[in-house]
Design an enzyme around this catalytic site. Structure first.
Site, short mmCIF file in Angstrom:
data_model
loop_
_atom_site.label_atom_id
_atom_site.label_comp_id
_atom_site.label_asym_id
_atom_site.label_seq_id
_atom_site.Cartn_x
_atom_site.Cartn_y
_atom_site.Cartn_z
CE1 TYR A 1 77.96 -28.93 -92.27
CE2 TYR A 1 78.17 -31.10 -91.29
CZ TYR A 1 78.65 -30.11 -92.11
OH TYR A 1 79.80 -30.31 -92.82
CG LEU B 1 87.47 -40.40 -84.59
CD1 LEU B 1 86.45 -40.92 -85.61
CD2 LEU B 1 87.96 -39.03 -85.02
N GLY B 2 86.47 -39.86 -79.97
CA GLY B 2 85.64 -39.22 -78.95
C GLY B 2 84.20 -39.03 -79.40
NE ARG C 1 86.52 -31.78 -100.16
CZ ARG C 1 87.15 -30.69 -99.75
NH1 ARG C 1 88.38 -30.44 -100.16
NH2 ARG C 1 86.56 -29.85 -98.93
CB CYS D 1 84.62 -9.67 -97.34
SG CYS D 1 84.71 -9.97 -95.57
CB CYS E 1 87.74 -16.98 -93.91
SG CYS E 1 86.89 -15.65 -93.05
CB THR F 1 87.14 -34.54 -85.30
OG1 THR F 1 86.23 -34.98 -84.29
CG2 THR F 1 88.45 -35.29 -85.12
CB CYS G 1 91.65 -10.22 -96.09
SG CYS G 1 90.83 -10.60 -94.54
CD GLU H 1 80.30 -33.29 -94.28
OE1 GLU H 1 80.39 -32.66 -93.22
OE2 GLU H 1 80.77 -32.87 -95.35
FE1 SF4 Z 1 87.33 -13.84 -94.50
FE2 SF4 Z 1 86.38 -11.63 -95.56
FE3 SF4 Z 1 88.97 -11.85 -95.14
FE4 SF4 Z 1 87.79 -13.30 -97.04
S1 SF4 Z 1 88.02 -11.10 -96.98
S2 SF4 Z 1 89.32 -14.02 -95.54
S3 SF4 Z 1 85.81 -13.70 -96.12
S4 SF4 Z 1 87.39 -11.81 -93.59
#
Ligand code: SF4
Length: 370
Positions: A128, A88-89, A33, A216, A200, A51, A207, A45
């Site tokens: 991706y 790393l496989g 980064r 959410c 998350c 991994t 949360c 990436e």
């Molecule tokens: Fe994940 Fe929703 Fe909890 Fe945030 S609020 S950590 S997005 S489940």
């Protein structure tokens, strides 16, 4: 049209703003980064697929020391690239990386085309990877979807189906694209993944500290632990294999796997699975003759290595043997070399085979066992 009844344009704007602000404060200082060089982003990436970040960091730094620029990677021998990838496989990633570096030099003047179709045409460049590289390097408005962002999106939108396939998979790509901001797209994509990684989490998401908790749906409904739906695990299969360290004087035989299939082009001590009701010793005797063509005298057992490949739990029992003559011929292995054990580190091998190679160079092992 809103993405769901609860997600109108104002909610989307708020979510982007909160997530980007959180990322600025909380982002980890990771070596890839430090700038927006597409080459560094791409290598990271590819390494990060399947991994963990902590595992990738030393590999990334070592790889970049060996191949600081795209042209250095393109010039390298495949065996050198595989050797640096060792541990790393999923070695297909390394071979694709190398092929793509060569094509970028040959067909694109050594630059990454800022075009998803052109980039997506190169080996290993799935949707991706293309989205991750072009959004982070050039701020192209392209979505990403991997395990972390997939989990976050499922919870944000309270999607209860299987996110890995079918209609929900397609919907998640649509959601990931619709949520993108106009600018700072690469940061937004990273923020989504970072949130999945740091907050998350798969179990017990935090949360109470989540910057997007207010938006959410899973949080509102108390469904965080049930979403996403767990994947159905494949049953574990026990596999028995035998390997043989074939000696000729001070040297041991190393053979190269074919260019296709698992561990393509890597080197190893000849090995293979046991037949039903076969014992390890009989299998070792059969395999070494079948796979190398040499006439051998089987010696004792060296060590047993237990490892896993996907859902296979493999028990590999390793024997020594002495060559009594003959020439190498094999319907499976491409070529063979006789080496002293101290030369083994030069050759790329799989992780279990490296354990065997290292066992041979440990003090007591250097004295032959029979
Ligand atoms: Fe994940 Fe929703 Fe909890 Fe945030 S609020 S950590 S997005 S489940």
């Amino acid at each position: 049209m809103p993405l769901s009844p609860e997600f109108d344009a104002a909610v989307c704007r708020s979510l982007r703003r909160r997530l980007l602000a959180w990322f600025v404060r909380q982002r980890r200082d990771l070596p890839w980064r430090h700038n927006r060089d597409p080459y560094r982003i791409w290598i990271s990436e590819v390494m990060l697929q399947q991994t963990q970040v902590a595992t990738v960091i030393p590999f990334f730094e070592r790889f970049l020391r060996a191949f600081p620029k795209l042209a250095d990677l393109a010039r390298a021998e495949e065996q050198e690239v595989l050797r640096l990838w060792e541990g790393l496989g999923y070695y297909r990633r390394a071979r694709d990386l190398h092929q793509t570096a060569r094509r970028l030099v040959a067909e694109h003047g050594g630059r990454f085309p800022d075009d998803p179709d052109m980039l997506g045409d190169l080996p290993g460049m799935g949707r991706y990877t293309v989205g991750a590289v072009l959004s982070q390097a050039f701020d192209r408005r392209l979505p990403i979807l991997e395990a972390n962002s997939q989990r976050v999106l499922c919870r944000l939108f309270a999607e209860r189906g299987d996110p890995r396939r079918g209609p929900l998979r397609r919907r998640l790509w649509t959601l990931a694209e619709a949520l993108l901001p106009v600018r700072r797209v690469g940061e937004f994509n990273q923020a989504l993944m970072e949130l999945g990684s740091l907050v998350c989490a798969p179990a017990q998401p935090r949360c109470s500290t989540c910057p997007v908790a207010a938006h959410c749906q899973a949080n509102r409904l108390g469904l965080q632990e049930e979403i996403p739906a767990p994947s159905t695990r494949r049953a574990v299969v026990a596999v028995r294999e035998a390997a043989v360290v074939l000696r000729r004087g001070e040297q041991v035989l190393l053979v190269q796997r074919p260019a296709e299939g698992r561990w393509a082009n890597l080197w190893e001590f000849p090995h293979g699975p046991l037949e039903e009701s076969e014992v390890y010793e009989a299998a070792a005797r059969r395999l070494v003759r079948q796979l190398t063509g040499f006439d051998v005298v089987l010696g004792g057992e060296l060590l047993t290595i237990r490892h896993s490949v996907t859902h296979h739990r493999i028990t590999l029992v390793c024997f020594e043997a002495r060559s009594r003559g003959g020439t190498f011929h094999s319907a499976f292995y491409g070529q063979a070399v006789w080496l002293t054990p101290v030369e083994l580190p030069r050759y790329p091998v799989s992780a279990p085979q490296r354990r065997l190679a290292e066992a041979l160079t440990e003090g007591p092992r250097q004295r032959q066992l029979f």
